[in-house]
Design a protein around this motif. Structure first.
Motif: not given
Length: 507
Positions: A225-238, A292-294, A214-219, A122-124
Protein backbone atom coordinates in the motif's frame (compact mmCIF):
# COMPACT_ATOMS: atom_id res chain seq x y z
CA UNK A 1 34.25 -3.14 -36.94
CA UNK A 2 33.09 -4.01 -33.44
CA UNK A 3 32.74 -7.70 -32.66
CA UNK A 4 29.23 -9.09 -32.51
CA UNK A 5 27.90 -9.19 -28.94
CA UNK A 6 27.37 -12.69 -27.61
CA UNK A 7 23.74 -13.63 -27.03
CA UNK A 8 22.68 -16.22 -24.47
CA UNK A 9 19.21 -17.73 -24.12
CA UNK A 10 18.48 -19.10 -20.63
CA UNK A 11 15.44 -21.34 -20.10
CA UNK A 12 14.18 -22.16 -16.60
CA UNK A 13 11.82 -25.16 -16.62
CA UNK A 14 10.02 -24.86 -13.32
CA UNK A 15 7.19 -26.74 -11.69
CA UNK A 16 4.71 -23.92 -12.29
CA UNK A 17 6.17 -21.86 -15.12
CA UNK A 18 8.70 -22.05 -17.91
CA UNK A 19 10.65 -18.83 -18.42
CA UNK A 20 13.21 -17.74 -20.97
CA UNK A 21 15.32 -14.63 -21.32
CA UNK A 22 17.58 -13.77 -24.23
CA UNK A 23 20.48 -11.66 -23.02
CA UNK A 24 23.22 -9.81 -24.84
CA UNK A 25 26.61 -9.64 -23.16
CA UNK A 26 28.09 -6.19 -22.65
CA UNK A 27 31.54 -5.04 -21.55
CA UNK A 28 30.13 -5.04 -18.03
CA UNK A 29 27.17 -7.32 -17.39
CA UNK A 30 24.39 -7.88 -19.91
CA UNK A 31 21.08 -6.53 -21.16
CA UNK A 32 17.92 -8.57 -21.68
CA UNK A 33 16.63 -8.23 -25.23
CA UNK A 34 13.63 -10.56 -24.98
CA UNK A 35 11.54 -12.44 -22.44
CA UNK A 36 9.08 -15.30 -22.74
CA UNK A 37 6.95 -16.97 -20.09
CA UNK A 38 4.29 -19.66 -20.02
CA UNK A 39 2.54 -21.06 -16.92
CA UNK A 40 2.67 -24.68 -18.05
CA UNK A 41 2.21 -26.20 -14.56
CA UNK A 42 4.43 -29.14 -15.39
CA UNK A 43 3.89 -30.48 -11.89
CA UNK A 44 0.09 -30.46 -12.08
CA UNK A 45 -1.29 -33.80 -10.82
CA UNK A 46 2.24 -35.07 -10.20
CA UNK A 47 4.98 -34.31 -7.61
CA UNK A 48 5.60 -36.35 -4.44
CA UNK A 49 6.86 -39.28 -6.49
CA UNK A 50 4.14 -39.23 -9.14
CA UNK A 51 5.13 -39.18 -12.83
CA UNK A 52 4.60 -36.18 -15.06
CA UNK A 53 1.29 -36.53 -16.89
CA UNK A 54 1.19 -36.84 -20.68
CA UNK A 55 -0.73 -33.57 -20.95
CA UNK A 56 1.79 -31.72 -18.80
CA UNK A 57 4.73 -33.13 -20.79
CA UNK A 58 3.09 -32.12 -24.06
CA UNK A 59 2.52 -28.58 -22.79
CA UNK A 60 6.14 -28.43 -21.68
CA UNK A 61 7.52 -29.76 -24.97
CA UNK A 62 5.45 -27.31 -27.01
CA UNK A 63 6.52 -24.35 -24.85
CA UNK A 64 10.22 -25.21 -24.92
CA UNK A 65 10.11 -25.80 -28.68
CA UNK A 66 8.50 -22.38 -29.13
CA UNK A 67 11.18 -20.79 -26.97
CA UNK A 68 13.92 -22.55 -28.95
CA UNK A 69 12.48 -20.98 -32.13
CA UNK A 70 12.55 -17.53 -30.52
CA UNK A 71 16.17 -18.03 -29.44
CA UNK A 72 17.04 -19.05 -33.00
CA UNK A 73 15.42 -15.90 -34.40
CA UNK A 74 17.61 -13.87 -32.04
CA UNK A 75 20.66 -15.77 -33.33
CA UNK A 76 21.51 -16.86 -29.80
CA UNK A 77 25.05 -18.19 -29.57
CA UNK A 78 24.14 -20.47 -26.70
CA UNK A 79 20.90 -21.90 -25.33
CA UNK A 80 21.05 -23.15 -21.76
CA UNK A 81 18.03 -24.96 -20.32
CA UNK A 82 17.73 -26.25 -16.76
CA UNK A 83 14.90 -28.12 -15.05
CA UNK A 84 14.09 -28.04 -11.36
CA UNK A 85 11.83 -29.76 -8.84
CA UNK A 86 9.04 -31.27 -10.98
CA UNK A 87 11.42 -32.88 -13.49
CA UNK A 88 14.02 -33.67 -10.82
CA UNK A 89 11.54 -35.81 -8.87
CA UNK A 90 9.61 -37.37 -11.77
CA UNK A 91 10.19 -41.10 -12.33
CA UNK A 92 9.57 -40.52 -16.06
CA UNK A 93 11.94 -37.56 -16.42
CA UNK A 94 14.08 -39.37 -19.00
CA UNK A 95 11.07 -39.68 -21.28
CA UNK A 96 10.31 -35.98 -20.92
CA UNK A 97 13.91 -34.92 -21.54
CA UNK A 98 14.05 -37.14 -24.64
CA UNK A 99 10.85 -35.63 -26.01
CA UNK A 100 12.16 -32.12 -25.44
CA UNK A 101 15.44 -32.92 -27.18
CA UNK A 102 13.71 -34.57 -30.16
CA UNK A 103 11.27 -31.69 -30.62
CA UNK A 104 13.41 -28.64 -29.87
CA UNK A 105 16.99 -29.83 -30.22
CA UNK A 106 17.67 -28.59 -26.69
CA UNK A 107 19.43 -30.80 -24.16
CA UNK A 108 17.96 -29.93 -20.76
CA UNK A 109 20.09 -30.26 -17.65
CA UNK A 110 18.33 -31.28 -14.42
CA UNK A 111 19.87 -29.33 -11.56
CA UNK A 112 19.93 -30.00 -7.84
CA UNK A 113 18.19 -27.81 -5.29
CA UNK A 114 21.57 -26.52 -4.22
CA UNK A 115 22.53 -25.46 -7.74
CA UNK A 116 19.10 -23.86 -8.07
CA UNK A 117 19.83 -21.82 -4.95
CA UNK A 118 23.23 -20.84 -6.33
CA UNK A 119 21.72 -19.43 -9.53
CA UNK A 120 19.11 -17.52 -7.52
CA UNK A 121 21.73 -15.87 -5.32
CA UNK A 122 23.83 -14.95 -8.34
CA UNK A 123 20.80 -13.24 -9.84
CA UNK A 124 20.02 -11.37 -6.62
CA UNK A 125 23.58 -10.13 -6.32
CA UNK A 126 23.30 -8.60 -9.78
CA UNK A 127 19.99 -6.87 -8.98
CA UNK A 128 20.31 -5.76 -5.35
CA UNK A 129 23.14 -3.87 -3.70
CA UNK A 130 23.65 -6.12 -0.70
CA UNK A 131 26.76 -4.19 0.30
CA UNK A 132 28.32 -5.53 3.48
CA UNK A 133 25.01 -6.98 4.70
CA UNK A 134 24.21 -10.64 5.21
CA UNK A 135 21.03 -11.37 3.25
CA UNK A 136 18.41 -14.06 3.70
CA UNK A 137 16.94 -14.95 0.31
CA UNK A 138 13.71 -16.88 -0.26
CA UNK A 139 12.44 -18.21 -3.57
CA UNK A 140 9.07 -20.00 -3.69
CA UNK A 141 8.67 -22.08 -6.81
CA UNK A 142 5.93 -24.49 -7.72
CA UNK A 143 7.65 -27.57 -6.34
CA UNK A 144 10.15 -26.30 -3.79
CA UNK A 145 11.26 -23.28 -1.81
CA UNK A 146 14.92 -22.30 -1.69
CA UNK A 147 16.33 -20.52 1.36
CA UNK A 148 19.79 -19.00 1.04
CA UNK A 149 21.95 -16.92 3.38
CA UNK A 150 24.92 -15.04 1.97
CA UNK A 151 26.70 -11.77 1.33
CA UNK A 152 27.75 -10.01 -1.86
CA UNK A 153 30.79 -12.31 -1.98
CA UNK A 154 30.06 -15.47 0.00
CA UNK A 155 27.34 -18.06 0.58
CA UNK A 156 26.88 -19.37 4.12
CA UNK A 157 23.82 -21.58 3.87
CA UNK A 158 21.46 -23.07 1.27
CA UNK A 159 18.55 -25.46 1.48
CA UNK A 160 15.80 -26.63 -0.84
CA UNK A 161 12.57 -27.54 0.94
CA UNK A 162 9.46 -29.28 -0.51
CA UNK A 163 7.35 -26.17 0.07
CA UNK A 164 6.38 -25.21 -3.47
CA UNK A 165 3.06 -23.44 -4.02
CA UNK A 166 1.70 -25.96 -6.52
CA UNK A 167 2.87 -28.92 -4.44
CA UNK A 168 1.09 -27.70 -1.29
CA UNK A 169 -1.98 -26.44 -3.15
CA UNK A 170 -2.46 -29.99 -4.44
CA UNK A 171 -1.56 -31.75 -1.22
CA UNK A 172 -3.85 -29.66 1.02
CA UNK A 173 -6.49 -28.78 -1.60
CA UNK A 174 -6.08 -25.03 -1.32
CA UNK A 175 -7.23 -23.95 -4.77
CA UNK A 176 -10.84 -22.80 -4.25
CA UNK A 177 -12.09 -21.56 -0.89
CA UNK A 178 -10.18 -24.09 1.21
CA UNK A 179 -11.66 -24.85 4.58
CA UNK A 180 -9.98 -23.53 7.69
CA UNK A 181 -8.66 -26.95 8.68
CA UNK A 182 -6.77 -27.29 5.38
CA UNK A 183 -4.99 -23.95 5.77
CA UNK A 184 -4.12 -24.79 9.39
CA UNK A 185 -2.65 -28.16 8.39
CA UNK A 186 -0.67 -26.56 5.58
CA UNK A 187 0.79 -23.91 7.87
CA UNK A 188 1.65 -26.58 10.45
CA UNK A 189 3.60 -28.46 7.79
CA UNK A 190 5.45 -25.30 6.75
CA UNK A 191 6.30 -24.43 10.36
CA UNK A 192 7.71 -27.93 10.95
CA UNK A 193 9.99 -27.68 7.91
CA UNK A 194 11.07 -24.12 8.67
CA UNK A 195 11.84 -24.93 12.31
CA UNK A 196 14.52 -27.40 11.19
CA UNK A 197 16.61 -24.64 9.61
CA UNK A 198 15.87 -21.87 12.12
CA UNK A 199 18.78 -22.54 14.47
CA UNK A 200 21.41 -22.57 11.73
CA UNK A 201 20.17 -19.32 10.23
CA UNK A 202 19.91 -17.59 13.60
CA UNK A 203 23.48 -18.63 14.37
CA UNK A 204 24.69 -16.93 11.17
CA UNK A 205 22.56 -13.81 11.65
CA UNK A 206 20.97 -11.78 8.83
CA UNK A 207 20.64 -8.06 8.15
CA UNK A 208 18.08 -8.05 5.34
CA UNK A 209 15.65 -10.34 3.52
CA UNK A 210 14.96 -10.63 -0.20
CA UNK A 211 12.26 -12.65 -1.95
CA UNK A 212 12.16 -13.79 -5.57
CA UNK A 213 9.72 -15.75 -7.75
CA UNK A 214 6.37 -14.93 -9.33
CA UNK A 215 4.54 -15.97 -6.17
CA UNK A 216 6.38 -13.47 -3.97
CA UNK A 217 6.09 -10.68 -6.56
CA UNK A 218 2.34 -11.28 -6.78
CA UNK A 219 1.96 -11.27 -3.00
CA UNK A 220 4.02 -8.07 -2.73
CA UNK A 221 1.71 -6.38 -5.24
CA UNK A 222 -1.39 -7.59 -3.37
CA UNK A 223 -0.08 -6.51 0.04
CA UNK A 224 1.68 -3.29 -0.86
CA UNK A 225 0.00 0.00 0.00
CA UNK A 226 3.03 2.21 -0.53
CA UNK A 227 5.48 3.23 -3.23
CA UNK A 228 8.50 1.08 -4.12
CA UNK A 229 11.71 1.67 -2.14
CA UNK A 230 14.63 3.70 -3.48
CA UNK A 231 15.92 0.68 -5.41
CA UNK A 232 12.56 0.26 -7.15
CA UNK A 233 11.58 -2.88 -5.24
CA UNK A 234 8.33 -3.41 -3.35
CA UNK A 235 8.53 -4.15 0.37
CA UNK A 236 6.41 -6.99 1.73
CA UNK A 237 5.54 -6.71 5.44
CA UNK A 238 4.98 -9.90 7.43
CA UNK A 239 2.05 -8.47 9.40
CA UNK A 240 0.31 -7.36 6.22
CA UNK A 241 0.84 -10.75 4.57
CA UNK A 242 -0.61 -12.58 7.59
CA UNK A 243 -3.71 -10.37 7.49
CA UNK A 244 -4.30 -10.97 3.77
CA UNK A 245 -4.25 -14.78 3.86
CA UNK A 246 -7.78 -15.23 5.33
CA UNK A 247 -9.19 -12.96 2.59
CA UNK A 248 -7.40 -14.91 -0.15
CA UNK A 249 -8.59 -18.22 1.29
CA UNK A 250 -12.20 -16.99 1.34
CA UNK A 251 -12.18 -16.52 -2.46
CA UNK A 252 -12.32 -18.83 -5.45
CA UNK A 253 -9.43 -18.78 -7.89
CA UNK A 254 -11.57 -16.83 -10.36
CA UNK A 255 -12.41 -14.23 -7.73
CA UNK A 256 -8.72 -13.78 -6.86
CA UNK A 257 -7.88 -13.40 -10.52
CA UNK A 258 -10.51 -10.71 -10.99
CA UNK A 259 -9.77 -8.79 -7.80
CA UNK A 260 -5.98 -8.81 -7.90
CA UNK A 261 -5.36 -9.08 -11.65
CA UNK A 262 -3.17 -12.18 -11.42
CA UNK A 263 -2.75 -15.09 -13.81
CA UNK A 264 -5.56 -17.64 -13.54
CA UNK A 265 -3.14 -20.47 -12.76
CA UNK A 266 -1.29 -18.35 -10.22
CA UNK A 267 -4.67 -17.59 -8.63
CA UNK A 268 -5.08 -21.28 -7.85
CA UNK A 269 -1.77 -21.58 -5.98
CA UNK A 270 -1.44 -18.15 -4.35
CA UNK A 271 -2.99 -19.24 -1.03
CA UNK A 272 -0.45 -22.03 -0.65
CA UNK A 273 2.38 -19.67 -1.62
CA UNK A 274 1.20 -17.08 0.90
CA UNK A 275 1.07 -19.67 3.69
CA UNK A 276 4.60 -20.82 2.85
CA UNK A 277 6.01 -17.30 2.84
CA UNK A 278 4.19 -16.26 6.00
CA UNK A 279 5.35 -19.41 7.81
CA UNK A 280 8.97 -18.88 6.80
CA UNK A 281 8.89 -15.22 7.79
CA UNK A 282 7.30 -16.10 11.12
CA UNK A 283 9.75 -18.85 12.10
CA UNK A 284 12.81 -17.00 10.81
CA UNK A 285 11.63 -13.77 12.45
CA UNK A 286 11.57 -11.68 9.28
CA UNK A 287 9.60 -8.46 9.67
CA UNK A 288 9.74 -7.53 6.00
CA UNK A 289 11.46 -8.41 2.75
CA UNK A 290 12.20 -6.84 -0.62
CA UNK A 291 10.46 -8.47 -3.60
CA UNK A 292 13.06 -8.83 -6.36
CA UNK A 293 12.09 -9.62 -9.99
CA UNK A 294 15.00 -11.93 -10.84
CA UNK A 295 15.33 -15.69 -10.75
CA UNK A 296 17.27 -18.71 -12.01
CA UNK A 297 17.38 -17.55 -15.63
CA UNK A 298 19.23 -14.35 -14.72
CA UNK A 299 21.56 -16.40 -12.55
CA UNK A 300 22.37 -18.66 -15.49
CA UNK A 301 23.29 -15.67 -17.65
CA UNK A 302 25.38 -14.17 -14.84
CA UNK A 303 27.24 -17.46 -14.46
CA UNK A 304 27.93 -17.87 -18.16
CA UNK A 305 29.09 -14.30 -18.68
CA UNK A 306 31.35 -14.49 -15.62
CA UNK A 307 33.06 -17.54 -17.11
CA UNK A 308 33.12 -16.42 -20.75
CA UNK A 309 34.32 -12.93 -19.88
CA UNK A 310 37.77 -14.30 -19.11
CA UNK A 311 38.28 -16.36 -22.21
CA UNK A 312 41.58 -15.55 -23.83
CA UNK A 313 43.01 -14.12 -20.62
CA UNK A 314 45.57 -15.96 -18.57
CA UNK A 315 43.18 -18.17 -16.66
CA UNK A 316 45.74 -19.06 -14.04
CA UNK A 317 46.42 -15.48 -12.98
CA UNK A 318 42.75 -14.49 -12.93
CA UNK A 319 41.83 -17.65 -11.05
CA UNK A 320 44.62 -17.29 -8.54
CA UNK A 321 43.73 -13.68 -7.79
CA UNK A 322 40.09 -14.57 -7.16
CA UNK A 323 41.06 -17.53 -4.94
CA UNK A 324 43.51 -15.45 -2.90
CA UNK A 325 40.92 -12.70 -2.58
CA UNK A 326 38.40 -15.15 -1.12
CA UNK A 327 41.02 -16.62 1.22
CA UNK A 328 41.89 -13.15 2.49
CA UNK A 329 38.24 -12.27 3.05
CA UNK A 330 37.70 -15.40 5.12
CA UNK A 331 40.75 -14.76 7.30
CA UNK A 332 42.47 -17.98 6.30
CA UNK A 333 45.94 -18.69 7.63
CA UNK A 334 47.43 -17.95 4.22
CA UNK A 335 50.89 -19.12 5.14
CA UNK A 336 49.50 -22.50 6.20
CA UNK A 337 47.20 -22.70 3.18
CA UNK A 338 50.01 -21.92 0.75
CA UNK A 339 52.29 -24.48 2.40
CA UNK A 340 49.62 -27.19 2.25
CA UNK A 341 49.02 -26.31 -1.40
CA UNK A 342 52.71 -26.69 -2.11
CA UNK A 343 52.92 -30.05 -0.33
CA UNK A 344 49.79 -31.27 -2.09
CA UNK A 345 51.05 -30.40 -5.57
CA UNK A 346 54.42 -31.96 -4.69
CA UNK A 347 52.65 -35.22 -3.84
CA UNK A 348 50.51 -34.92 -6.97
CA UNK A 349 53.55 -34.51 -9.22
CA UNK A 350 55.36 -37.49 -7.70
CA UNK A 351 52.38 -39.87 -7.84
CA UNK A 352 51.25 -39.19 -11.43
CA UNK A 353 51.54 -42.85 -12.44
CA UNK A 354 49.27 -43.75 -9.52
CA UNK A 355 46.47 -41.21 -9.95
CA UNK A 356 46.76 -40.65 -13.74
CA UNK A 357 45.15 -37.19 -13.56
CA UNK A 358 45.95 -34.26 -15.83
CA UNK A 359 47.40 -30.81 -15.24
CA UNK A 360 43.97 -29.21 -14.87
CA UNK A 361 43.31 -31.45 -11.88
CA UNK A 362 46.61 -30.31 -10.36
CA UNK A 363 45.50 -26.70 -10.57
CA UNK A 364 42.13 -27.47 -8.95
CA UNK A 365 43.94 -29.33 -6.16
CA UNK A 366 46.12 -26.28 -5.51
CA UNK A 367 43.12 -23.96 -5.24
CA UNK A 368 41.21 -26.38 -3.02
CA UNK A 369 44.24 -26.47 -0.72
CA UNK A 370 44.42 -22.68 -0.60
CA UNK A 371 40.76 -22.53 0.45
CA UNK A 372 40.42 -25.69 2.53
CA UNK A 373 40.02 -23.80 5.82
CA UNK A 374 38.00 -20.87 4.43
CA UNK A 375 34.90 -22.00 6.32
CA UNK A 376 36.57 -21.68 9.73
CA UNK A 377 35.59 -18.02 10.05
CA UNK A 378 31.93 -19.11 10.11
CA UNK A 379 32.48 -21.87 12.66
CA UNK A 380 35.48 -24.01 13.53
CA UNK A 381 33.15 -26.92 14.14
CA UNK A 382 32.49 -28.61 10.83
CA UNK A 383 34.38 -25.88 9.02
CA UNK A 384 35.18 -28.20 6.10
CA UNK A 385 31.45 -28.23 5.29
CA UNK A 386 31.31 -24.44 5.53
CA UNK A 387 34.30 -24.31 3.18
CA UNK A 388 32.33 -26.37 0.69
CA UNK A 389 29.43 -23.90 0.73
CA UNK A 390 31.68 -20.85 0.46
CA UNK A 391 33.64 -22.21 -2.50
CA UNK A 392 30.65 -23.78 -4.20
CA UNK A 393 28.72 -20.52 -4.27
CA UNK A 394 31.55 -18.00 -4.46
CA UNK A 395 31.82 -15.93 -7.62
CA UNK A 396 35.37 -17.07 -8.32
CA UNK A 397 36.44 -15.60 -11.63
CA UNK A 398 37.69 -17.74 -14.48
CA UNK A 399 36.18 -21.02 -13.30
CA UNK A 400 33.31 -22.99 -14.77
CA UNK A 401 30.56 -24.26 -12.48
CA UNK A 402 31.91 -27.80 -12.90
CA UNK A 403 35.40 -26.74 -11.80
CA UNK A 404 33.98 -25.00 -8.73
CA UNK A 405 32.13 -28.21 -7.86
CA UNK A 406 35.40 -30.15 -7.87
CA UNK A 407 37.30 -27.54 -5.83
CA UNK A 408 34.48 -27.29 -3.27
CA UNK A 409 34.22 -31.05 -2.82
CA UNK A 410 37.97 -31.57 -2.51
CA UNK A 411 38.05 -28.95 0.26
CA UNK A 412 34.98 -30.55 1.84
CA UNK A 413 36.71 -33.93 2.17
CA UNK A 414 40.13 -32.81 3.37
CA UNK A 415 39.19 -34.00 6.87
CA UNK A 416 36.68 -36.15 8.75
CA UNK A 417 34.48 -38.32 6.49
CA UNK A 418 35.72 -39.45 3.09
CA UNK A 419 33.75 -39.07 -0.18
CA UNK A 420 30.51 -41.04 0.04
CA UNK A 421 27.92 -41.58 -2.68
CA UNK A 422 25.24 -41.04 -0.02
CA UNK A 423 26.37 -37.42 0.39
CA UNK A 424 24.17 -35.16 -1.82
CA UNK A 425 27.10 -32.92 -2.76
CA UNK A 426 29.08 -35.96 -3.95
CA UNK A 427 26.25 -37.87 -5.60
CA UNK A 428 25.39 -34.94 -7.88
CA UNK A 429 28.84 -35.18 -9.50
CA UNK A 430 29.46 -37.15 -12.66
CA UNK A 431 31.41 -40.40 -12.32
CA UNK A 432 34.48 -38.70 -13.74
CA UNK A 433 34.20 -35.84 -11.25
CA UNK A 434 33.71 -38.28 -8.38
CA UNK A 435 36.94 -40.03 -9.35
CA UNK A 436 38.84 -36.74 -9.51
CA UNK A 437 37.45 -35.54 -6.17
CA UNK A 438 38.28 -38.84 -4.47
CA UNK A 439 41.87 -38.85 -5.66
CA UNK A 440 42.55 -35.17 -5.02
CA UNK A 441 40.99 -35.24 -1.55
CA UNK A 442 43.12 -38.28 -0.66
CA UNK A 443 46.23 -36.28 -1.58
CA UNK A 444 45.04 -33.15 0.24
CA UNK A 445 44.32 -35.10 3.44
CA UNK A 446 47.96 -36.23 3.63
CA UNK A 447 49.33 -32.78 2.76
CA UNK A 448 47.20 -31.14 5.45
CA UNK A 449 48.41 -33.71 7.98
CA UNK A 450 51.99 -32.70 7.24
CA UNK A 451 51.21 -29.18 8.51
CA UNK A 452 48.87 -30.04 11.36
CA UNK A 453 50.51 -27.47 13.66
CA UNK A 454 50.49 -24.64 11.09
CA UNK A 455 54.23 -24.16 11.66
CA UNK A 456 55.64 -25.59 8.42
CA UNK A 457 57.81 -28.07 10.34
CA UNK A 458 57.63 -30.45 7.41
CA UNK A 459 59.27 -28.23 4.82
CA UNK A 460 59.02 -30.66 1.91
CA UNK A 461 57.88 -34.15 1.02
CA UNK A 462 59.31 -36.69 -1.36
CA UNK A 463 57.55 -39.83 -2.58
CA UNK A 464 59.08 -43.18 -3.41
CA UNK A 465 56.84 -45.42 -5.49
CA UNK A 466 56.99 -49.20 -5.50
CA UNK A 467 54.84 -51.80 -7.24
CA UNK A 468 52.47 -52.20 -4.29
CA UNK A 469 53.96 -49.81 -1.77
CA UNK A 470 54.56 -46.10 -1.45
CA UNK A 471 56.79 -44.18 0.96
CA UNK A 472 56.36 -40.55 2.01
CA UNK A 473 59.68 -39.00 2.99
CA UNK A 474 59.13 -35.95 5.19
CA UNK A 475 61.91 -33.39 5.16
CA UNK A 476 61.63 -31.53 8.43
CA UNK A 477 63.11 -28.38 9.93
CA UNK A 478 62.12 -29.20 13.56
CA UNK A 479 60.41 -31.89 15.61
CA UNK A 480 57.41 -32.86 13.47
CA UNK A 481 56.16 -35.91 15.38
CA UNK A 482 52.64 -34.47 15.69
CA UNK A 483 52.53 -33.76 11.96
CA UNK A 484 53.84 -37.18 10.99
CA UNK A 485 51.31 -38.92 13.22
CA UNK A 486 48.52 -36.84 11.69
CA UNK A 487 49.66 -37.60 8.13
CA UNK A 488 49.81 -41.32 8.93
CA UNK A 489 46.21 -41.31 10.12
CA UNK A 490 45.04 -39.30 7.13
CA UNK A 491 46.90 -41.57 4.71
CA UNK A 492 44.59 -44.51 5.48
CA UNK A 493 42.12 -43.31 2.86
CA UNK A 494 44.95 -42.74 0.37
CA UNK A 495 46.14 -46.31 0.93
CA UNK A 496 42.67 -47.78 0.51
CA UNK A 497 41.75 -45.71 -2.54
CA UNK A 498 44.94 -46.43 -4.47
CA UNK A 499 45.29 -50.00 -3.15
CA UNK A 500 48.85 -49.51 -1.99
CA UNK A 501 50.75 -49.89 1.28
CA UNK A 502 51.89 -46.56 2.71
CA UNK A 503 54.83 -45.89 5.01
CA UNK A 504 56.61 -42.80 6.31
CA UNK A 505 60.21 -41.78 6.73
CA UNK A 506 61.54 -38.63 8.39
CA UNK A 507 64.73 -36.86 7.27
Amino acid sequence: MAAKAKRIAAIDIGTNSIHMIVAEAKSRGYRVVDREKEMVQLGLSSLDGQPLTDDAMERGVQTITHMAEIAKRWNADEVIAVATSAVREAPNKRDFLRRVRDSSGIKVRVISGEEEADYILRAIRSAVDIGSSTALCIDIGGGSAEVIVGTAEETYFTTSEPLGSLRLAQRFRLTDRPDHGATVECRKFVIERASKIRKRIRRIGVDMAIGTSGTILALAAICSDREPSANGLLTLEHARLASVIPALAAMTADERKAKFDIDDKRAGTIVAGAIVLEGLMSVLEIGSLLACPVAIREGIVESRIAAAGYEGVSGGSVRRKSVIRLAEKTDCDLRHAAHVARLATRIFDQTSKLHRLDGDSRELLEYAALLHESGAHISDRGHHKHSYYLIRHADLRGFTDQQLLVIANVARYYRKSVPDIEDPNFSELSEEQQEVVSKLSAILRVAEGFDRGHRQRVRDVAVRNGSKALRFIARTRADASVEIESAQKRAKYFSRLFDTRVSFEVL
